[in-house]
Scaffold this motif. Structure first.
Motif, PDB file in Angstrom:
ATOM      1  N   GLY A   1       0.828  -1.197   0.000  1.00 38.30           N
ATOM      2  CA  GLY A   1       0.000   0.000   0.000  1.00 38.30           C
ATOM      3  C   GLY A   1       0.862   1.246   0.000  1.00 38.30           C
ATOM      4  O   GLY A   1       2.048   1.196  -0.326  1.00 38.30           O
ATOM      5  N   PHE A   2       0.285   2.372   0.401  1.00 34.40           N
ATOM      6  CA  PHE A   2       1.044   3.623   0.455  1.00 34.40           C
ATOM      7  C   PHE A   2       0.348   4.598   1.387  1.00 34.40           C
ATOM      8  O   PHE A   2      -0.854   4.502   1.636  1.00 34.40           O
ATOM      9  CB  PHE A   2       1.248   4.214  -0.943  1.00 34.40           C
ATOM     10  CG  PHE A   2      -0.006   4.639  -1.666  1.00 34.40           C
ATOM     11  CD1 PHE A   2      -0.226   5.966  -1.985  1.00 34.40           C
ATOM     12  CD2 PHE A   2      -0.962   3.695  -2.067  1.00 34.40           C
ATOM     13  CE1 PHE A   2      -1.376   6.361  -2.666  1.00 34.40           C
ATOM     14  CE2 PHE A   2      -2.099   4.082  -2.752  1.00 34.40           C
ATOM     15  CZ  PHE A   2      -2.313   5.420  -3.050  1.00 34.40           C
TER      16      PHE A   2
ATOM     17  N   ILE B   1      -8.552   2.379   1.177  1.00 36.44           N
ATOM     18  CA  ILE B   1      -8.275   0.935   1.260  1.00 36.44           C
ATOM     19  C   ILE B   1      -7.159   0.640   2.258  1.00 36.44           C
ATOM     20  O   ILE B   1      -7.295  -0.251   3.106  1.00 36.44           O
ATOM     21  CB  ILE B   1      -7.932   0.353  -0.122  1.00 36.44           C
ATOM     22  CG1 ILE B   1      -9.168   0.384  -1.018  1.00 36.44           C
ATOM     23  CG2 ILE B   1      -7.399  -1.072   0.002  1.00 36.44           C
ATOM     24  CD1 ILE B   1      -8.908  -0.010  -2.449  1.00 36.44           C
ATOM     25  N   CYS B   2      -6.065   1.385   2.184  1.00 36.32           N
ATOM     26  CA  CYS B   2      -4.918   1.087   3.057  1.00 36.32           C
ATOM     27  C   CYS B   2      -5.211   1.323   4.536  1.00 36.32           C
ATOM     28  O   CYS B   2      -4.965   0.429   5.360  1.00 36.32           O
ATOM     29  CB  CYS B   2      -3.690   1.869   2.618  1.00 36.32           C
ATOM     30  SG  CYS B   2      -3.154   1.440   0.953  1.00 36.32           S
TER      31      CYS B   2
ATOM     32  N   GLN C   1      -6.193  -1.156   9.740  1.00 35.71           N
ATOM     33  CA  GLN C   1      -6.984  -1.266  10.974  1.00 35.71           C
ATOM     34  C   GLN C   1      -7.507  -2.687  11.151  1.00 35.71           C
ATOM     35  O   GLN C   1      -7.506  -3.230  12.260  1.00 35.71           O
ATOM     36  CB  GLN C   1      -8.141  -0.268  10.972  1.00 35.71           C
ATOM     37  CG  GLN C   1      -8.920  -0.262  12.278  1.00 35.71           C
ATOM     38  CD  GLN C   1      -8.030   0.013  13.480  1.00 35.71           C
ATOM     39  OE1 GLN C   1      -7.368   1.047  13.543  1.00 35.71           O
ATOM     40  NE2 GLN C   1      -7.990  -0.907  14.446  1.00 35.71           N
ATOM     41  N   GLN C   2      -7.939  -3.315  10.045  1.00 32.01           N
ATOM     42  CA  GLN C   2      -8.406  -4.699  10.122  1.00 32.01           C
ATOM     43  C   GLN C   2      -7.263  -5.634  10.535  1.00 32.01           C
ATOM     44  O   GLN C   2      -7.458  -6.545  11.351  1.00 32.01           O
ATOM     45  CB  GLN C   2      -8.982  -5.126   8.772  1.00 32.01           C
ATOM     46  CG  GLN C   2     -10.296  -4.451   8.433  1.00 32.01           C
ATOM     47  CD  GLN C   2     -10.728  -4.707   6.996  1.00 32.01           C
ATOM     48  OE1 GLN C   2      -9.922  -4.721   6.074  1.00 32.01           O
ATOM     49  NE2 GLN C   2     -12.033  -4.914   6.804  1.00 32.01           N
ATOM     50  N   ILE C   3      -6.073  -5.400   9.987  1.00 30.30           N
ATOM     51  CA  ILE C   3      -4.903  -6.201  10.379  1.00 30.30           C
ATOM     52  C   ILE C   3      -4.614  -5.991  11.863  1.00 30.30           C
ATOM     53  O   ILE C   3      -4.317  -6.943  12.591  1.00 30.30           O
ATOM     54  CB  ILE C   3      -3.677  -5.844   9.510  1.00 30.30           C
ATOM     55  CG1 ILE C   3      -3.885  -6.334   8.067  1.00 30.30           C
ATOM     56  CG2 ILE C   3      -2.397  -6.441  10.096  1.00 30.30           C
ATOM     57  CD1 ILE C   3      -2.829  -5.851   7.088  1.00 30.30           C
ATOM     58  N   SER C   4      -4.696  -4.749  12.331  1.00 31.03           N
ATOM     59  CA  SER C   4      -4.485  -4.460  13.760  1.00 31.03           C
ATOM     60  C   SER C   4      -5.478  -5.236  14.620  1.00 31.03           C
ATOM     61  O   SER C   4      -5.113  -5.791  15.669  1.00 31.03           O
ATOM     62  CB  SER C   4      -4.633  -2.951  14.023  1.00 31.03           C
ATOM     63  OG  SER C   4      -3.629  -2.221  13.369  1.00 31.03           O
TER      64      SER C   4
END
Length: 198
Positions: free
Chosen positions: A72-73, A79-80, A85-88
């Motif tokens: 991402g960036f 999206i990023c 946040q979902q990964i967190s």
């Protein structure tokens, strides 16, 4: 009755279809009785990049433990940050057994995303998310190794954005690709999938 040129042209797609069926049938008959083998997916590989603290790191720094990889960036509008946040949330749902699991956020925009920009951006997310950048060549090689995609898209007034692959890769402790992580479900369900690699 002889075939007209129009009838011959109409028959060609049917002939191609029938020939295709015959080839599929032959392939199926040859495969019957043979064991199906699967090889290691050619996703991932060696890389040398720079983390958000300015330290040079490589794929070897993440060996021995499963980890996630996301491209991402920092100028990504939605999206990023949503995915990070979902990964967190997934990392939190892993609990104590997942304390050593890392998630790599590899920028596809090294022109703007230096270590300082990554560090500031990632301060809003789980500290186990490691930002990675590097030279355009090193980043491009990493994108290619993961069979990912990125492209610079010009905007008005000289600005630009980046198109990129939005998958979250699950890599096992040997650095082999396991699959993509489905984040469109409760965080605990996604965490259970990652936990199976622990």
């Amino acid at each position: 009755m002889p075939l007209t040129p129009r009838m011959r042209r109409a028959a060609i797609p049917l002939l191609v279809f029938v020939l295709g069926l015959a080839v599929l049938g032959l392939a199926a008959s040859l495969m019957l009785g043979r064991p199906v083998t699967t090889g290691t997916s050619a996703v991932g590989g060696p890389f040398t990049l720079v983390n958000q603290d300015g330290r040079t790191v490589s794929d070897r720094d993440f060996a021995g433990k499963p980890h996630l990889v996301f491209f991402g960036f920092t100028h990504c509008p939605d999206i990023c940050p949503t995915t990070l946040q979902q990964i967190s949330d997934v990392l939190a749902a892993l609990g104590p057994k997942g304390r050593d699991v890392k998630a790599l956020f590899v920028t596809v925009d090294p022109e703007r995303d230096d270590p300082k920009a990554l560090k500031e951006y990632l301060s809003s997310f789980d500290p186990r998310i490691v930002g990675l950048t590097g030279s355009p060549e090193a980043v491009a090689a990493t994108v290619k190794a993961y069979r990912a995609y990125s492209r610079k898209v010009p905007l008005k007034e000289g600005d630009y954005t980046m198109e990129h692959t939005a998958l979250v890769y699950i890599m096992d402790g040997r650095g082999h690709f396991v699959g993509s992580l489905n984040l469109m479900r409760p965080a605990q369900d996604a965490a259970d999938e990652v936990a199976r690699q622990l």
